[in-house]
Each structure stands twice: as structure tokens, then as C-alpha cells.
Enzyme design. Structure first.
Site, PDB file in Angstrom:
ATOM      1  N   SER A  17       0.836  -1.206   0.000  1.00 13.72           N
ATOM      2  CA  SER A  17       0.000   0.000   0.000  1.00 13.72           C
ATOM      3  C   SER A  17       0.868   1.251   0.000  1.00 13.72           C
ATOM      4  O   SER A  17       0.581   2.225  -0.700  1.00 13.72           O
ATOM      5  CB  SER A  17      -0.908  -0.020   1.231  1.00 13.72           C
ATOM      6  OG  SER A  17      -1.755   1.089   1.224  1.00 13.72           O
ATOM      7  N   ARG A  42       0.871   9.003   5.018  1.00 10.70           N
ATOM      8  CA  ARG A  42       0.003   8.261   5.943  1.00 10.70           C
ATOM      9  C   ARG A  42      -1.448   8.738   5.840  1.00 10.70           C
ATOM     10  O   ARG A  42      -2.373   7.939   5.931  1.00 10.70           O
ATOM     11  CB  ARG A  42       0.511   8.399   7.380  1.00 10.70           C
ATOM     12  CG  ARG A  42      -0.295   7.547   8.366  1.00 10.70           C
ATOM     13  CD  ARG A  42       0.559   7.055   9.494  1.00 10.70           C
ATOM     14  NE  ARG A  42      -0.191   6.164  10.365  1.00 10.70           N
ATOM     15  CZ  ARG A  42       0.369   5.356  11.247  1.00 10.70           C
ATOM     16  NH1 ARG A  42       1.683   5.305  11.351  1.00 10.70           N
ATOM     17  NH2 ARG A  42      -0.347   4.579  12.013  1.00 10.70           N
ATOM     18  N   HIS A  45      -2.793   7.239   2.685  1.00 11.94           N
ATOM     19  CA  HIS A  45      -2.993   5.805   2.916  1.00 11.94           C
ATOM     20  C   HIS A  45      -4.265   5.555   3.728  1.00 11.94           C
ATOM     21  O   HIS A  45      -5.053   4.665   3.422  1.00 11.94           O
ATOM     22  CB  HIS A  45      -1.781   5.240   3.666  1.00 11.94           C
ATOM     23  CG  HIS A  45      -1.934   3.801   4.057  1.00 11.94           C
ATOM     24  ND1 HIS A  45      -2.453   3.428   5.289  1.00 11.94           N
ATOM     25  CD2 HIS A  45      -1.658   2.647   3.399  1.00 11.94           C
ATOM     26  CE1 HIS A  45      -2.479   2.110   5.359  1.00 11.94           C
ATOM     27  NE2 HIS A  45      -2.004   1.617   4.237  1.00 11.94           N
TER      28      HIS A  45
END
Length: 207
Positions: A17, A42, A45
């Protein structure tokens, strides 16, 4: 960056990912410092939304002041409990006063939201640390007011409230202050963004 993974399969998924996220936004984040890039990655994500690479803005001193606060073990204050429970592996305290009796009372007496009243309670309890607002623009604006009048000490602020009423305006107001900040411009934001930003800072400190 483990992205919260704790098993071999989890690590493999997180790594795959991470590579996908990097390929999607790398050209947009090259100008950022490595720590800043890690935070944006992050957030992307956590939301599966590459647009956050365009709308996430940080003051130049945000990472430094946030990391210093984390190192000192200062408290982290959230606007709602959903943000609080999403923050993990922090050695200090993560606080939320939205259900506090005083917050309920202040909200009723002053005709303000409980999220805003909770910020007043935090100030009265001597809060000193990082504030993470993921949902309530009223809470963000209340913090700005408390800081302006010297009633609250804020090391840095994650201002990412979501919504079409007041969110964009509150984030713009934060950007115009001296408080070290990270915001997501416009109506986008929310719990996953606030949690991702805080956990990314904690993770950076551990690394």
C-alpha cells in the site's frame, strides 16, 4: 512505516500500500521534508484519497514543535472520542472532554457546541500540548480564541475538521495564527485524517 501492521501479512499489505501511495503522490510531495512527506503519505494511505497530497498544508515549524511536544510527553487533546481512541502507542496522555459534566453544562449555559465547551474545560484543567481537531470547526475556533487571550498553551495544532459549514473557514483562521499547524484546506478532513497525522508523528518519534 508500519501503518499499524503487526503481523507478517499485515506488514506485506502495508508495504504494498505504501508503494502504491508513493507512486500516486511522489511528484506532489518531492518538495517536502522527509518527515512532512511521511505524514502526508500516511494521510493518503488512511483515506485512500490522493487529493490530500494537494490540500494538506503545514507550517514550517509544525513537525519540529510537534516532535518536541511528543518527546516531552505532553498531553494530546482531541475534539471527539473517536479521534482519541484512534491514537495509539503514545507514552503521554490523550484527552477528550466532550462528555465531561462541565462541558455539557457550559454548552447548555452558553449556547455553544459541546466540542467547543470541551476546549474550555481543557484550558481550565491546564492543558499544555498538541490539539487534534478532526470534526468540529467550533472546537478549532474556540482553541484559537483561548490561545489569543492567553488561556491555553498549545504546542501545535492538527486542524482538519470535516464538513461544509465552517470547516474551511476555521482552518483558514488557524493558518493566520502563530500556532504551528497542519490543515487540510477546504471541506475535507475528519477522524481518519486527524488520527493519521498524530500517529505518524508518534511513529516518527519512535523511529
Amino acid at each position: 512505516m508500519s501503518m499499524g501492521a503487526s503481523t507478517k501479512q499485515g506488514y506485506e499489505i502495508a508495504e504494498k500500500s505504501r508503494k502504491i501511495v508513493k507512486s500516486l503522490i511522489d511528484h506532489k510531495t518531492r518538495h517536502l521534508a522527509p518527515e512532512e512527506r511521511a505524514i502526508v503519505e500516511r494521510i493518503v494511505h488512511s483515506t485512500a484519497d490522493p487529493e490530500y497530497a494537494d490540500i494538506t498544508k503545514m507550517s514550517g515549524n509544525f513537525v519540529k514543535e510537534s516532535m518536541k511536544s511528543i518527546e516531552e510527553g505532553n498531553d494530546i487533546l482531541t475534539d471527539i472520542n473517536m479521534v482519541r481512541v484512534g491514537i495509539n502507542r503514545y507514552n503521554g496522555e490523550v484527552k477528550c472532554y466532550i462528555n465531561h459534566d462541565k462541558a455539557v453544562e457550559i454548552a447548555k449555559n452558553e449556547g455553544i457546541t459541546r466540542a467547543a465547551a470541551a476546549m474550555k474545560v481543557a484550558a481550565s484543567e491546564g492543558f499544555d500540548g498538541i490539539v487534534a481537531i478532526g470534526n468540529a470547526p467550533t472546537a478549532l475556533l474556540e482553541v484559537l480564541k483561548l490561545v489569543k487571550y492567553g488561556d491555553m498553551n498549545v504546542k501545535s495544532m492538527i486542524g482538519v475538521p470535516v464538513g461544509f459549514v465552517g470547516a474551511a473557514e476555521s482552518k483558514k483562521a488557524l493558518q493566520e495564527t502563530e500556532i504551528p499547524y497542519i490543515v487540510t484546506e477546504g471541506p475535507k478532513g475528519g477522524t481518519p485524517v486527524a488520527v493519521a497525522a498524530v500517529n505518524s508523528l508518534i511513529n516518527l518519534k519512535k523511529e
